[in-house]
Scaffold this active site. Structure first.
Site, PDB file in Angstrom:
ATOM      1  N   GLY A 154      40.997  37.054  17.755  1.00  4.84           N
ATOM      2  CA  GLY A 154      40.115  38.275  18.032  1.00  4.84           C
ATOM      3  C   GLY A 154      41.058  39.312  18.059  1.00  4.84           C
ATOM      4  N   ARG A 155      40.761  40.352  18.789  1.00  2.00           N
ATOM      5  CA  ARG A 155      41.856  41.428  18.745  1.00  2.00           C
ATOM      6  C   ARG A 155      43.158  41.177  19.151  1.00  2.00           C
ATOM      7  NH1 ARG A 155      37.365  42.871  21.553  1.00  2.00           N
ATOM      8  NH2 ARG A 155      35.930  44.460  20.934  1.00  2.00           N
ATOM      9  N   ILE A 156      43.163  40.540  20.523  1.00  6.88           N
ATOM     10  CA  ILE A 156      44.503  39.930  21.150  1.00  6.88           C
ATOM     11  C   ILE A 156      45.224  39.062  20.197  1.00  6.88           C
ATOM     12  CG2 ILE A 156      45.814  39.306  23.205  1.00  6.88           C
ATOM     13  CD1 ILE A 156      43.309  40.512  24.689  1.00  6.88           C
ATOM     14  N   THR A 225      47.160  33.069  27.862  1.00  9.42           N
ATOM     15  CA  THR A 225      46.934  34.536  28.740  1.00  9.42           C
ATOM     16  C   THR A 225      45.470  34.742  28.506  1.00  9.42           C
ATOM     17  OG1 THR A 225      47.302  35.500  26.593  1.00  9.42           O
ATOM     18  CG2 THR A 225      49.308  35.417  27.992  1.00  9.42           C
ATOM     19  N   ARG A 227      41.978  32.926  29.818  1.00  2.96           N
ATOM     20  CA  ARG A 227      41.334  32.516  31.303  1.00  2.96           C
ATOM     21  C   ARG A 227      41.591  31.071  31.716  1.00  2.96           C
ATOM     22  NH1 ARG A 227      41.049  37.078  31.652  1.00  2.96           N
ATOM     23  NH2 ARG A 227      39.043  38.386  32.068  1.00  2.96           N
ATOM     24  N   GLU A 256      42.333  31.488  40.423  1.00  2.00           N
ATOM     25  CA  GLU A 256      43.368  32.483  41.068  1.00  2.00           C
ATOM     26  C   GLU A 256      43.090  33.122  42.016  1.00  2.00           C
ATOM     27  OE1 GLU A 256      43.494  35.169  37.539  1.00  2.00           O
ATOM     28  OE2 GLU A 256      43.963  33.457  36.166  1.00  2.00           O
ATOM     29  N   HIS A 275      48.474  36.313  36.247  1.00  2.50           N
ATOM     30  CA  HIS A 275      47.533  37.285  35.746  1.00  2.50           C
ATOM     31  C   HIS A 275      47.898  38.809  35.362  1.00  2.50           C
ATOM     32  CE1 HIS A 275      43.113  37.271  34.428  1.00  2.50           C
ATOM     33  NE2 HIS A 275      43.894  38.082  33.680  1.00  2.50           N
TER      34      HIS A 275
HETATM   35  C1  DGY Z   1      40.852  41.271  31.033  1.00  2.00           C
HETATM   36  O1  DGY Z   1      40.974  42.269  30.677  1.00  2.00           O
HETATM   37  O2  DGY Z   1      40.227  40.410  30.671  1.00  2.00           O
HETATM   38  C2  DGY Z   1      42.295  40.650  31.574  1.00  2.00           C
HETATM   39  O3  DGY Z   1      42.477  39.418  31.650  1.00  2.00           O
HETATM   40  C3  DGY Z   1      42.951  41.693  32.725  1.00  2.00           C
HETATM   41  O4  DGY Z   1      43.164  42.688  32.086  1.00  2.00           O
END
Ligand code: DGY
Length: 312
Positions: A154-156, A225, A227, A256, A275
């Site tokens: 996706g975007r990230i 990074t 979940r 968390e 996080h």
């Molecule tokens: C999100 O935005 O989902 C990140 O995990 C925290 O910024």
């Protein structure tokens, strides 16, 4: 003027816009509101800005009869019962785009830190254990030219791929609705680094389980990074202890915060950060702006700029 509950103070000037238009109740503590406070403060509210630390479930929504807009201060919305909100006709906003680069930077920072064993090397200096230049100590793995498997393009995920191209990496990815890709098993088998960027859903919960970890290379490093619950942490601990994989770098855990006595923390070759994917001043202030814009739109009956459920 509507009553709005914001579950934590947010960085930047964004909340001033909300205060100018609505009666705004901001939870003042460093820690999130305990459940009973969340329920009590949301009960009379028409608008809610929630954080990923708040469980916005069907019970909370049912206990807030006047609630008509929810704005989540995160791109992920797994803490919100979208089905319950949608059933009530409540739009749910989220904050994509503005945190993409910050999160991709952090994913790459973790990849580099784990590959080059930075935490171990830095701890050695603090411990007075830098005795000389040693030819065979602190040896890590090459990042340049290695193969990166991205789970969730996706975007990230795409932003991480762009960074990887700068390191001449071969980038593999799982398929999306619009792009072809490799099945997860093949990606795991071929990657030197595996970076997770899919949302947490019933399908992706424990996607990286013992079977998935067994497909990774013994030299491979896992980066998460996204979940915490995408990874089966008990299986990860075993994989690290048995050398099934070479290391893991996690910015997210389940739960968390991870508790200090969690068995995972004793596993070797593990780096955990708290996080902080989106934790740059710019990203967090823009998240505030977007969360406020979403809420203002929802309260005004307009489509939110970034709405996670279909407009009513
Ligand atoms: C999100 O935005 O989902 C990140 O995990 C925290 O910024």
């Amino acid at each position: 003027m509507a009553r709005v509950f914001v579950t934590r103070a947010l960085p930047g000037p964004g909340l001033d816009r909300l205060r100018a238009e609505h009666e705004t109740d901001v939870w003042p503590e460093r820690l999130p509101p305990p459940r009973e406070e969340l329920v009590e403060h949301t009960a009379g509210a028409e608008g809610l800005i929630s954080l990923l630390t708040d469980v916005v479930d069907a019970d909370l929504i049912a206990a807030a009869p006047r609630l008509r807009a929810i704005s989540n201060y995160a791109v992920g919305t797994d803490n919100v019962d979208i089905i319950a909100a949608t059933a009530r006709g409540i739009p749910v906003g989220h904050t994509p785009d503005v945190l993409t680069d910050a999160t991709a930077d952090l994913a790459f920072a973790l990849l580099l830190a784990a590959a080059r064993r930075l935490p171990v090397a830095a701890r050695a200096v603090i411990a007075g254990d830098w005795l000389t230049w040693e030819p065979a100590r602190h040896l890590g793995q090459s990042v340049h030219g290695a193969t990166l498997g991205i789970v969730g393009l996706g975007r990230i995920g795409r932003a991480v791929a762009a960074r990887a191209h700068g390191f001449a990496m071969e980038v593999l990815s799982t398929p999306t609705a619009t792009t072809p890709g490799l099945p997860l098993a093949a990606l795991l088998e071929r990657s030197d680094f595996v970076s997770l960027h899919c949302p947490l859903t019933p399908v992706t919960r424990h996607l990286i389980n013992a079977e998935a970890l067994s497909r990774m290379r013994p030299t491979a490093i896992l980066i998460n990074t996204a979940r915490g619950a995408i990874v089966d942490q008990a299986a990860l601990r075993t994989a690290l202890e048995q050398g099934t994989i070479a290391g893991a770098a996690l910015d997210v855990t389940n739960p968390e915060p991870i508790t200090p006595d969690d068995p995972l923390l004793s596993a070797p070759n593990l780096l955990i950060t708290p996080h902080i994917g989106s934790a740059t001043t710019a990203a967090r202030e823009q998240m505030t702006e977007l969360a406020v814009e979403n809420l203002l739109a929802g309260l005004a009956g307009r489509p939110m700029p970034h709405q996670a459920n279909a407009p009513a």
